[in-house]
Design a protein around this motif. Structure first.
Motif, PDB file in Angstrom:
ATOM      1  N   ASP A  22       0.817  -1.213   0.000  1.00 14.60           N
ATOM      2  CA  ASP A  22       0.000   0.000   0.000  1.00 14.60           C
ATOM      3  C   ASP A  22       0.852   1.265   0.000  1.00 14.60           C
ATOM      4  OD1 ASP A  22       0.931   0.161   2.608  1.00 14.60           O
ATOM      5  OD2 ASP A  22      -1.057   0.070   3.532  1.00 14.60           O
ATOM      6  N   GLY A  23       2.182   1.102   0.035  1.00 14.88           N
ATOM      7  CA  GLY A  23       3.094   2.242  -0.040  1.00 14.88           C
ATOM      8  C   GLY A  23       3.220   3.053   1.227  1.00 14.88           C
ATOM      9  N   THR A  24       2.711   2.565   2.356  1.00 11.39           N
ATOM     10  CA  THR A  24       2.742   3.354   3.591  1.00 11.39           C
ATOM     11  C   THR A  24       3.936   3.044   4.487  1.00 11.39           C
ATOM     12  OG1 THR A  24       1.365   1.788   4.814  1.00 11.39           O
ATOM     13  CG2 THR A  24       0.231   3.566   3.609  1.00 11.39           C
ATOM     14  N   ARG A  25       4.581   1.899   4.288  1.00 12.67           N
ATOM     15  CA  ARG A  25       5.692   1.496   5.142  1.00 12.67           C
ATOM     16  C   ARG A  25       6.895   1.068   4.304  1.00 12.67           C
ATOM     17  NH1 ARG A  25       3.291   3.826   8.568  1.00 12.67           N
ATOM     18  NH2 ARG A  25       2.361   2.985  10.463  1.00 12.67           N
ATOM     19  N   ILE A  26       8.062   1.315   4.867  1.00 13.00           N
ATOM     20  CA  ILE A  26       9.326   0.863   4.294  1.00 13.00           C
ATOM     21  C   ILE A  26      10.005   0.018   5.355  1.00 13.00           C
ATOM     22  CG2 ILE A  26      11.625   1.592   3.523  1.00 13.00           C
ATOM     23  CD1 ILE A  26      10.264   4.241   2.621  1.00 13.00           C
ATOM     24  N   ALA A  27      10.602  -1.085   4.942  1.00 17.27           N
ATOM     25  CA  ALA A  27      11.452  -1.878   5.828  1.00 17.27           C
ATOM     26  C   ALA A  27      12.875  -1.775   5.301  1.00 17.27           C
ATOM     27  CB  ALA A  27      11.010  -3.333   5.861  1.00 17.27           C
ATOM     28  N   ARG A  40       2.178  -9.175   1.358  1.00 13.30           N
ATOM     29  CA  ARG A  40       1.218  -8.459   0.507  1.00 13.30           C
ATOM     30  C   ARG A  40       0.166  -7.723   1.326  1.00 13.30           C
ATOM     31  NH1 ARG A  40      -0.966 -11.114  -4.817  1.00 13.30           N
ATOM     32  NH2 ARG A  40       0.988 -10.252  -5.543  1.00 13.30           N
ATOM     33  N   ASP A  41      -0.226  -8.279   2.475  1.00  7.35           N
ATOM     34  CA  ASP A  41      -1.213  -7.600   3.325  1.00  7.35           C
ATOM     35  C   ASP A  41      -0.583  -6.517   4.197  1.00  7.35           C
ATOM     36  OD1 ASP A  41       0.030  -9.005   5.393  1.00  7.35           O
ATOM     37  OD2 ASP A  41      -1.708 -10.276   5.827  1.00  7.35           O
ATOM     38  N   GLY A  42       0.752  -6.399   4.136  1.00  7.37           N
ATOM     39  CA  GLY A  42       1.460  -5.353   4.877  1.00  7.37           C
ATOM     40  C   GLY A  42       1.582  -5.613   6.369  1.00  7.37           C
ATOM     41  N   LYS A  43       1.212  -6.795   6.833  1.00  7.08           N
ATOM     42  CA  LYS A  43       1.202  -7.071   8.274  1.00  7.08           C
ATOM     43  C   LYS A  43       2.496  -7.684   8.801  1.00  7.08           C
ATOM     44  CE  LYS A  43      -3.780  -7.553   8.550  1.00  7.08           C
ATOM     45  NZ  LYS A  43      -4.901  -8.431   8.897  1.00  7.08           N
ATOM     46  N   ARG A  44       3.313  -8.252   7.917  1.00  5.89           N
ATOM     47  CA  ARG A  44       4.528  -8.933   8.347  1.00  5.89           C
ATOM     48  C   ARG A  44       5.740  -8.465   7.551  1.00  5.89           C
ATOM     49  NH1 ARG A  44       1.742 -10.269  12.150  1.00  5.89           N
ATOM     50  NH2 ARG A  44       1.062 -12.374  12.658  1.00  5.89           N
ATOM     51  N   VAL A  45       6.876  -8.423   8.242  1.00  6.19           N
ATOM     52  CA  VAL A  45       8.177  -8.227   7.617  1.00  6.19           C
ATOM     53  C   VAL A  45       8.967  -9.497   7.870  1.00  6.19           C
ATOM     54  CG1 VAL A  45      10.383  -6.982   7.726  1.00  6.19           C
ATOM     55  CG2 VAL A  45       8.254  -5.720   7.819  1.00  6.19           C
ATOM     56  N   VAL A  46       9.672  -9.964   6.855  1.00  9.57           N
ATOM     57  CA  VAL A  46      10.565 -11.106   6.986  1.00  9.57           C
ATOM     58  C   VAL A  46      11.978 -10.608   6.746  1.00  9.57           C
ATOM     59  CG1 VAL A  46      11.188 -13.357   6.038  1.00  9.57           C
ATOM     60  CG2 VAL A  46       8.787 -12.719   6.226  1.00  9.57           C
ATOM     61  N   SER A  47      12.919 -11.092   7.565  1.00 15.53           N
ATOM     62  CA  SER A  47      14.318 -10.685   7.416  1.00 15.53           C
ATOM     63  C   SER A  47      15.222 -11.904   7.415  1.00 15.53           C
ATOM     64  CB  SER A  47      14.722  -9.735   8.553  1.00 15.53           C
ATOM     65  OG  SER A  47      14.511 -10.327   9.825  1.00 15.53           O
ATOM     66  N   GLY A  48      16.302 -11.816   6.636  1.00 17.31           N
ATOM     67  CA  GLY A  48      17.319 -12.865   6.584  1.00 17.31           C
ATOM     68  C   GLY A  48      18.666 -12.267   6.914  1.00 17.31           C
ATOM     69  N   TRP A 101       8.341 -10.640  11.618  1.00 19.37           N
ATOM     70  CA  TRP A 101       8.021  -9.550  12.538  1.00 19.37           C
ATOM     71  C   TRP A 101       6.618  -9.032  12.257  1.00 19.37           C
ATOM     72  CZ3 TRP A 101      12.321  -8.584  15.605  1.00 19.37           C
ATOM     73  CH2 TRP A 101      13.562  -8.975  15.101  1.00 19.37           C
ATOM     74  N   ASP A 102       5.961  -8.526  13.280  1.00 19.76           N
ATOM     75  CA  ASP A 102       4.664  -7.873  13.145  1.00 19.76           C
ATOM     76  C   ASP A 102       4.911  -6.395  12.842  1.00 19.76           C
ATOM     77  OD1 ASP A 102       2.366  -6.193  14.417  1.00 19.76           O
ATOM     78  OD2 ASP A 102       1.517  -8.208  14.204  1.00 19.76           O
ATOM     79  N   VAL A 103       4.407  -5.913  11.727  1.00 21.98           N
ATOM     80  CA  VAL A 103       4.652  -4.523  11.317  1.00 21.98           C
ATOM     81  C   VAL A 103       4.020  -3.528  12.287  1.00 21.98           C
ATOM     82  CG1 VAL A 103       4.154  -2.804   9.525  1.00 21.98           C
ATOM     83  CG2 VAL A 103       4.975  -5.067   8.871  1.00 21.98           C
ATOM     84  N   GLU A 104       2.835  -3.825  12.764  1.00 14.68           N
ATOM     85  CA  GLU A 104       2.109  -2.885  13.631  1.00 14.68           C
ATOM     86  C   GLU A 104       2.782  -2.719  14.996  1.00 14.68           C
ATOM     87  OE1 GLU A 104      -0.481   0.006  14.373  1.00 14.68           O
ATOM     88  OE2 GLU A 104      -0.429  -1.090  12.481  1.00 14.68           O
ATOM     89  N   THR A 105       3.190  -3.837  15.608  1.00 12.38           N
ATOM     90  CA  THR A 105       3.732  -3.774  16.972  1.00 12.38           C
ATOM     91  C   THR A 105       5.255  -3.793  17.022  1.00 12.38           C
ATOM     92  OG1 THR A 105       3.767  -6.176  17.268  1.00 12.38           O
ATOM     93  CG2 THR A 105       1.703  -5.015  17.819  1.00 12.38           C
ATOM     94  N   GLY A 106       5.892  -4.288  15.960  1.00 10.25           N
ATOM     95  CA  GLY A 106       7.343  -4.447  15.963  1.00 10.25           C
ATOM     96  C   GLY A 106       7.800  -5.716  16.670  1.00 10.25           C
ATOM     97  N   ALA A 107       6.868  -6.544  17.091  1.00 11.54           N
ATOM     98  CA  ALA A 107       7.214  -7.762  17.828  1.00 11.54           C
ATOM     99  C   ALA A 107       7.706  -8.857  16.891  1.00 11.54           C
ATOM    100  CB  ALA A 107       5.997  -8.266  18.601  1.00 11.54           C
ATOM    101  N   GLU A 108       8.642  -9.657  17.385  1.00 12.10           N
ATOM    102  CA  GLU A 108       9.089 -10.839  16.660  1.00 12.10           C
ATOM    103  C   GLU A 108       8.005 -11.903  16.781  1.00 12.10           C
ATOM    104  OE1 GLU A 108      12.510 -14.174  17.213  1.00 12.10           O
ATOM    105  OE2 GLU A 108      13.140 -12.090  17.491  1.00 12.10           O
TER     106      GLU A 108
END
Length: 162
Positions: free
Chosen positions: A71-76, A112-120, A129-136
């Motif tokens: 949705d273009g609202t967040r950057i990781a 795609r739903d903008g709710k999760r970030v994955v990192s390697g 990670w949860d995008v809204e809370t920042g929790a792992e």
């Protein structure tokens, strides 16, 4: 650099980073670009003018990977400083600093739903990670070497890493 995909012509050169670019991504609306580089900040650019819109400061080492939410609202962003950061793409404000990796973060992806970030990372781990809370949410173990790339399936049911 920005190139015209139809003609192959150079449209413009983005000037502002002082060291090499490591990662770029285009916003879903095609109007802005985000970049990560060897000089540590994340930058947002206007595609039409090539002008720098925001400089996002917070990483203390090379920014290796950037991703934009659908949705273009967040950057990781992922960095050699072992951090993942989530930014507000409209204001440039840092939303969360995600800690937990013990090596440079080489790849980030947003679902795609903008709710999760994955990192390697170089620590051989994949983290969700949860995008809204920042929790792992999860740590995925099983790699025996550095994780250089991560991706999320369009329906969000699979994560690929390598």
């Amino acid at each position: 650099k920005i190139w015209d995909a139809g003609s192959g012509a150079e449209v413009c050169t983005l000037r502002g980073h002082t060291r090499w670019l490591c990662s770029v991504a285009i916003f879903p609306d095609g109007k802005r670009i985000v970049s990560g580089a060897g000089d540590n900040p994340v930058k947002i650019w206007d595609v039409e003018t090539g002008a720098e819109v925001f400089t996002l400061r917070g990483h203390t080492d090379v920014v290796i990977s950037v991703a934009i939410s659908p949705d273009g609202t967040r950057i990781a962003s992922g960095s050699r400083d072992e951090l993942v950061k989530i930014w507000n793409a409209e204001t440039g404000a840092e939303v969360h600093t995600l800690t937990g990796h013990t090596g440079p973060v080489y790849s980030v992806a947003i679902s795609r739903d903008g709710k999760r970030v994955v990192s390697g990372s170089e620590d051989n781990l994949v983290k969700i990670w949860d995008v809204e809370t920042g929790a792992e949410v999860f740590t995925l173990r099983g790699h025996t070497d550095v994780v250089l790339s991560v991706a999320i399936s369009p329906d969000g049911t699979r994560i690929v890493s390598g």
